[in-house]
Design an enzyme around this catalytic site. Structure first.
Site, PDB file in Angstrom:
ATOM      1  N   LYS A 122       0.726  -1.292  -0.067  1.00 27.14           N
ATOM      2  CA  LYS A 122      -0.213  -0.005   0.003  1.00 27.14           C
ATOM      3  C   LYS A 122       1.083   1.204   0.004  1.00 27.14           C
ATOM      4  O   LYS A 122       0.434   2.244  -0.714  1.00 27.14           O
ATOM      5  CB  LYS A 122      -0.827   0.109   1.190  1.00 27.14           C
ATOM      6  CG  LYS A 122      -1.819  -1.137   1.248  1.00 27.14           C
ATOM      7  CD  LYS A 122      -3.240  -0.785   0.842  1.00 27.14           C
ATOM      8  CE  LYS A 122      -4.078  -2.119  -0.095  1.00 27.14           C
ATOM      9  NZ  LYS A 122      -4.470  -2.960   1.437  1.00 27.14           N
ATOM     10  N   LYS A 204      -2.742 -10.915  -8.771  1.00 25.05           N
ATOM     11  CA  LYS A 204      -4.410 -11.314  -8.363  1.00 25.05           C
ATOM     12  C   LYS A 204      -5.365 -10.582  -8.834  1.00 25.05           C
ATOM     13  O   LYS A 204      -5.198  -9.414  -9.203  1.00 25.05           O
ATOM     14  CB  LYS A 204      -4.220 -11.767  -6.899  1.00 25.05           C
ATOM     15  CG  LYS A 204      -3.981 -10.471  -6.127  1.00 25.05           C
ATOM     16  CD  LYS A 204      -4.381 -10.555  -4.488  1.00 25.05           C
ATOM     17  CE  LYS A 204      -4.447  -9.230  -4.157  1.00 25.05           C
ATOM     18  NZ  LYS A 204      -4.916  -9.070  -2.748  1.00 25.05           N
ATOM     19  N   LYS A 207     -10.233  -5.647  -6.720  1.00 27.91           N
ATOM     20  CA  LYS A 207     -11.233  -4.784  -6.900  1.00 27.91           C
ATOM     21  C   LYS A 207     -10.921  -3.477  -7.769  1.00 27.91           C
ATOM     22  O   LYS A 207     -11.453  -2.950  -8.455  1.00 27.91           O
ATOM     23  CB  LYS A 207     -12.129  -4.295  -5.454  1.00 27.91           C
ATOM     24  CG  LYS A 207     -12.700  -5.605  -4.767  1.00 27.91           C
ATOM     25  CD  LYS A 207     -13.441  -5.028  -3.849  1.00 27.91           C
ATOM     26  CE  LYS A 207     -13.712  -5.744  -2.494  1.00 27.91           C
ATOM     27  NZ  LYS A 207     -12.726  -5.325  -1.609  1.00 27.91           N
TER      28      LYS A 207
END
Ligand code: AMP
Length: 341
Positions: A122, A204, A207
């Site tokens: 992040k 992966k 969203k």
């Protein structure tokens, strides 16, 4: 006197998991988490949460929060989750979460938090917003889980490290104040935890990143076909025994989630015999994926507009979650010596 049903319920082991309302749910959320929620609701006492507070660590703008929360609820229900069988609730409706988070923060160390893989990811993605909430994300997640004294946590592979941290926090708490919490474990019915790969051969499904490489539960049939047909391939193996490159391995991995066993066997054999046609492989996967996703999408489209129903689901979930959280926090305050009267 407890009824048989109450006694049965009392004996059931406790399960907790959550999904952040940061966008449309996808195949990774389904196979990593929701598929197990739906199975587990029959056997366990389940707490499934829309993790709206977690989403604030990366999505501070709350304009779309309500609609995203409603979407996660509707999408879970469309996948088969029954709000009468589980507590399906919103994290912010359980204020004790914040209290337990505070106590656990006193047992979480800066060094271990900074080493967390998701934190480092992040930081790389949002260098302009490295906030303390992001750093202590695994602490909040541990609080969510142990607030219900949950033992099993159905999650995808990306959550393995967070669960290990939750166990460390639990052990520190129990050691210091007495045995209040069981050690939570990541759960996938004795199978390895799942990581659903993206269609681009990298990373992966997720969203918010890489939308063309992610299959969303709400994608329409043509978009599903388009995304799969665009997946990277090459000219195929030329010698038997050639290992599959990652991007081909990923197509087979997706096929294993939705296609029939004989279909997979045929394409595996075609690959081994170097006669595989990747165009046909992708067409087959696309059609199987459409068959799998379209009934879910149709259900989402009927549930989502029913705001009254979704509000009722949230209220009912909050009531169940608050009851369990209240009971745990009584034990916690007692164990910590915080009950002065
Ligand atoms: P999130 O979308 O990060 O809030 O994650 C919600 C749940 O979905 C967690 O249990 C994750 O482990 C799971 N999940 C998210 N993406 C994937 C993926 N690509 N493969 C497997 N599980 C996933």
């Amino acid at each position: 006197m407890a009824t048989d049903q109450q006694q049965q319920a009392a004996k059931r082991e406790i399960v907790m998991s959550g999904i952040r309302p940061t966008g449309f749910l996808h195949l990774g959320n389904y196979f990593g988490a929701i598929r197990n929620y739906v199975k587990m609701q029959e056997e366990f006492e389940c707490y499934f949460m829309v993790a709206d507070l977690h989403s604030l660590t990366t999505h501070p703008d709350t304009k779309e929060l309500r609609s995203n929360v409603e979407r996660v609820l509707a999408e879970n229900i469309a996948c088969g989750l029954d709000p009468d069988k589980v507590a399906l609730y919103c994290q912010s409706h359980v204020p004790e979460t914040a209290e337990l988070y505070l106590y656990l923060n006193m047992m979480a160390y800066k060094g271990e938090l900074e080493k967390t893989t998701t934190f480092k990811d992040k930081v790389r993605q949002h260098p302009e917003n490295i906030n303390a909430g992001l750093l202590t994300y695994p602490v909040l997640q541990a609080a969510d889980i142990i607030l219900h004294r949950a033992k099993y946590v159905p999650v995808g592979k990306d959550q393995e490290q967070h669960l290990e941290m939750a166990r460390n926090f639990v052990n520190r708490f129990n050691h210091r104040y007495g045995d209040v919490f069981p050690e939570p474990q990541a759960f996938n019915y004795n199978l390895e935890l799942i990581k659903v790969p993206g269609l681009d051969g990298k990373g992966k499904m997720s969203k918010s990143e890489n939308q063309m490489a992610t299959l969303y539960l709400s994608d329409d049939d043509d978009l599903i076909r388009k995304k799969i047909m665009k997946a990277k391939t090459d000219s195929g193996p030329t010698a038997p025994g050639t290992p599959k490159p990652d991007y081909i391995e990923n197509i087979f991995a997706l096929m294993k989630l939705v296609s029939a066993e004989e279909v997979i066997k045929k394409y595996e054999a075609d690959y081994d015999n170097c006669i595989i046609r990747y165009g046909d492989l992708k067409k087959q996967l696309a059609e199987d994926m459409v068959l799998f996703l379209s009934p879910i999408r149709e259900k989402i489209n009927t549930i989502l507009p029913d705001k009254k129903y979704l509000k009722q689901v949230m209220e009912q979930g909050a009531e169940k979650a608050n009851k369990s959280a209240g009971a745990t926090m009584n034990l916690v305050r007692e164990a910590m010596g915080l009950k002065y009267f």
